[in-house]
Design a protein around this motif. Structure first.
Motif, PDB file in Angstrom:
ATOM      1  N   GLY A   1      51.640  36.750  20.354  1.00  0.00           N
ATOM      2  CA  GLY A   1      52.054  35.788  21.370  1.00  0.00           C
ATOM      3  C   GLY A   1      52.307  36.353  22.746  1.00  0.00           C
ATOM      4  O   GLY A   1      52.718  35.617  23.643  1.00  0.00           O
ATOM      5  N   TYR A   2      52.079  37.650  22.964  1.00  0.00           N
ATOM      6  CA  TYR A   2      52.348  38.240  24.269  1.00  0.00           C
ATOM      7  C   TYR A   2      51.183  37.982  25.220  1.00  0.00           C
ATOM      8  O   TYR A   2      50.008  37.963  24.814  1.00  0.00           O
ATOM      9  N   ARG A   3      51.527  37.764  26.493  1.00  0.00           N
ATOM     10  CA  ARG A   3      50.527  37.508  27.526  1.00  0.00           C
ATOM     11  C   ARG A   3      50.429  38.717  28.439  1.00  0.00           C
ATOM     12  O   ARG A   3      51.376  39.500  28.556  1.00  0.00           O
ATOM     13  N   PHE A   4      49.289  38.836  29.132  1.00  0.00           N
ATOM     14  CA  PHE A   4      49.017  40.003  29.943  1.00  0.00           C
ATOM     15  C   PHE A   4      48.806  39.613  31.400  1.00  0.00           C
ATOM     16  O   PHE A   4      48.453  38.474  31.720  1.00  0.00           O
ATOM     17  N   SER A   5      49.032  40.598  32.260  1.00  0.00           N
ATOM     18  CA  SER A   5      48.808  40.443  33.696  1.00  0.00           C
ATOM     19  C   SER A   5      48.023  41.651  34.197  1.00  0.00           C
ATOM     20  O   SER A   5      48.128  42.753  33.644  1.00  0.00           O
ATOM     21  N   ILE A   6      47.241  41.442  35.247  1.00  0.00           N
ATOM     22  CA  ILE A   6      46.443  42.507  35.855  1.00  0.00           C
ATOM     23  C   ILE A   6      46.976  42.756  37.260  1.00  0.00           C
ATOM     24  O   ILE A   6      47.175  41.815  38.037  1.00  0.00           O
ATOM     25  N   ASP A   7      47.230  44.031  37.590  1.00  0.00           N
ATOM     26  CA  ASP A   7      47.618  44.384  38.947  1.00  0.00           C
ATOM     27  C   ASP A   7      46.757  45.553  39.412  1.00  0.00           C
ATOM     28  O   ASP A   7      45.792  45.938  38.742  1.00  0.00           O
ATOM     29  N   HIS A   8      47.083  46.120  40.579  1.00  0.00           N
ATOM     30  CA  HIS A   8      46.280  47.172  41.194  1.00  0.00           C
ATOM     31  C   HIS A   8      44.810  46.747  41.280  1.00  0.00           C
ATOM     32  O   HIS A   8      43.889  47.487  40.923  1.00  0.00           O
ATOM     33  N   VAL A   9      44.611  45.505  41.733  1.00  0.00           N
ATOM     34  CA  VAL A   9      43.258  44.960  41.856  1.00  0.00           C
ATOM     35  C   VAL A   9      42.603  45.540  43.102  1.00  0.00           C
ATOM     36  O   VAL A   9      43.184  45.521  44.192  1.00  0.00           O
ATOM     37  N   THR A  10      41.387  46.042  42.941  1.00  0.00           N
ATOM     38  CA  THR A  10      40.657  46.638  44.061  1.00  0.00           C
ATOM     39  C   THR A  10      39.457  45.809  44.493  1.00  0.00           C
ATOM     40  O   THR A  10      38.924  46.012  45.580  1.00  0.00           O
ATOM     41  N   ASP A  11      39.006  44.872  43.661  1.00  0.00           N
ATOM     42  CA  ASP A  11      37.906  43.984  44.040  1.00  0.00           C
ATOM     43  C   ASP A  11      38.088  42.665  43.308  1.00  0.00           C
ATOM     44  O   ASP A  11      38.911  42.549  42.395  1.00  0.00           O
ATOM     45  N   LEU A  12      37.325  41.662  43.723  1.00  0.00           N
ATOM     46  CA  LEU A  12      37.478  40.308  43.185  1.00  0.00           C
ATOM     47  C   LEU A  12      36.375  39.955  42.198  1.00  0.00           C
ATOM     48  O   LEU A  12      36.068  38.778  42.010  1.00  0.00           O
ATOM     49  N   ARG A  13      35.809  40.932  41.541  1.00  0.00           N
ATOM     50  CA  ARG A  13      34.786  40.657  40.530  1.00  0.00           C
ATOM     51  C   ARG A  13      35.477  40.528  39.168  1.00  0.00           C
ATOM     52  O   ARG A  13      35.894  41.519  38.558  1.00  0.00           O
ATOM     53  N   PHE A  14      35.607  39.282  38.712  1.00  0.00           N
ATOM     54  CA  PHE A  14      36.291  38.996  37.450  1.00  0.00           C
ATOM     55  C   PHE A  14      35.360  38.223  36.528  1.00  0.00           C
ATOM     56  O   PHE A  14      34.443  37.519  36.978  1.00  0.00           O
TER      57      PHE A  14
END
Length: 481
Positions: free
Chosen positions: A335-348
């Motif tokens: 049930g744990y959710r994740f987050s992304i940081d230290h983003v260097t570009d917007l290709r997702f």
């Protein structure tokens, strides 16, 4: 209509009676009239017998039909009762939905009224600024010294919203712990990290994430700070790399998780909707021993999973191997959710990220507002929030330091913001029953230095609206003059 079986029986009875009369006439030697009378009598008897037997059979059939009809009536009554129960349940749901809709509408109306009051205040503030600007240039600067300090406040007021935001930056930055430590060798830094871990000198600072444009505190990010034996504060960038190379990052992540869970439990006592972001390194995910220890701890606290977000670097998720992917899947199953940081570009790849359990992506405001990203990314930055939202991922703009950035981000439909404009990271109380109390985002210009951290006895409260931000929003709503 007469059934074929009845016709066949009648024919058979006539044949039987005629045969009886013919036999009597031929073999018994009686006259024709007598044999005909006997045949007619036999036919009459057969007709009466058939009529009586049919009447009895019909009576039996009617009883069975009545029983079948009773059973059908009972089934119909049960079905009607079931339909009535379902109809009552649907009516209850409709009533609850209408009540929830009315509550939401009431909340929207209250927010609109709040915005109306804020717009009036903004209009008054803007009018005051315009009157001050129309009054003429400011007086000549006085010689440097203590008497010149009172003149600084009018000048900041005349500078408008941009000047006030710029003036707030050094004040907000003063609340963050500066490194202030002399340069250390790798060996000294490793020793300092080991001592800090063993002597429990890992401090947790909380920085709020607010909703836009209301600026209500919704989440907190836990930022790790380390104090050496001289109480000199080291920020994460100064010791994370050394801790990873020395194999100490797993112990740090476990200690930080423990503190974050304690903080979250204290915060949820007063606000059930609050959440905490906790950073986890790639080394912890890839190390079987450290991950097993963290997984056991998270399994024991999985009741907090909806409010406890694990944060990873963008480069970490892009370099996941089979073992790391399986470890993340184990966390997502709990049930744990994740987050992304230290983003260097917007290709997702939103679908792939959503399947892995990612629910938040933190992008620096400067990267979102960079015009070069329009040509280098697969999607225009203004459409990124809507694209991620289709897959259940929220976009968070971080490192916001000016009101102008907030106004521009509202055009991008960004729902959450984080940065020194709202509040810098503030330390927790080191001990006592209110160990998880955090400093609020209100009045950042009164921030204390690292030697005297400002803390409160209660969980963080929502920051009041800033005059500069309101003025910018008012200008945006009214449009160019």
């Amino acid at each position: 209509m007469i059934r074929i079986s009845t016709i066949f029986i009648a024919i058979c009875m006539v044949l039987v009676a005629a045969s009886l009369g013919l036999v009597l006439y031929s073999w018994a030697g009686i006259t024709f009239y007598e044999s005909a009378l006997v045949a007619l009598t036999a036919l009459t008897f057969l007709i009466l017998y058939n009529a009586v037997s049919m009447r009895l059979r019909d009576r039996t059939d009617v009883g069975g039909q009545i029983a079948d009809l009773s059973r059908g009536t009972a089934d119909l009554a049960r079905q009607v009762a079931e339909f009535g129960r379902r109809l009552s349940a649907v009516e209850g749901k409709v009533v609850s939905a209408n009540s929830a809709g009315a509550d939401r509408m009431q909340g929207v109306i209250s927010e609109i009224n709040e915005l109306g009051v804020l717009v009036k205040q903004l209009a008054t503030t803007v009018a005051t600024h315009e009157e001050m600007l129309a009054a003429g240039p400011p007086a000549a600067p006085t010689p440097p010294g203590p008497p010149s300090q009172p003149a600084a406040e009018p000048q900041a007021a005349e500078a408008g919203p941009a000047g006030m935001a710029e003036a707030a930056k050094p004040l907000a930055a003063s609340s963050t712990p500066a490194p202030g430590a002399p340069s250390r060798s790798q060996t000294q830094l490793i020793a300092a990290v080991k001592n800090a871990i063993e002597e429990n000198r890992l401090d947790i600072y909380l920085q709020p994430m607010v909703t836009l444009p209301q600026r209500k505190v919704r989440y907190y990010e836990a930022v790790t700070r380390l104090r050496d034996d001289k109480d000199q504060v080291l920020v994460a960038e100064d010791f994370i790399g050394t801790a990873e190379s020395a194999g100490l990052i797993g112990r740090i992540d476990h200690a930080v998780m423990l503190r974050c869970v304690q903080v979250l439990r204290r915060l949820m006592v007063r606000n059930k909707d609050v959440g905490v972001f906790c950073n986890v390194s790639a080394t912890t995910i890839s190390n079987p021993t450290h991950f097993a220890q963290c997984l056991d701890f998270l399994e024991a606290n999985r009741v907090l999973a909806p409010s406890f977000v694990l944060e990873f670097k963008q480069s970490t998720l892009r370099k996941l191997g089979p073992a790391e992917t399986e470890n993340l899947a184990a966390l997502a199953q709990r049930g744990y959710r994740f987050s992304i940081d230290h983003v260097t570009d917007l290709r997702f790849e939103p679908r792939e990220l959503a399947d892995r359990g990612v629910r938040f992506i933190k992008v620096p405001a400067a990267l979102l507002l960079d015009p070069k990203q329009t040509s280098t990314s697969d999607i225009h930055p203004s459409d990124l929030s809507d694209l991620l939202g289709r897959f259940g991922i929220d976009l968070i703009a971080e490192k916001i330091e000016g009101e102008r950035a907030v106004v521009d981000l509202l055009d991008f439909d960004v729902r959450f913001g984080q940065g020194f404009l709202f509040a810098p990271p503030r330390p927790l109380r080191p001990e006592g029953p209110s160990a998880t109390a955090v400093a609020t985002a209100t009045k950042p210009q009164e921030a204390n230095g690292p030697g005297n951290p400002a803390t409160l006895e209660t969980p963080a409260v929502e920051p009041p609206p800033r005059a500069t931000g309101n003025a910018a929003l008012a200008r945006r709503a009214v449009g160019p003059n």
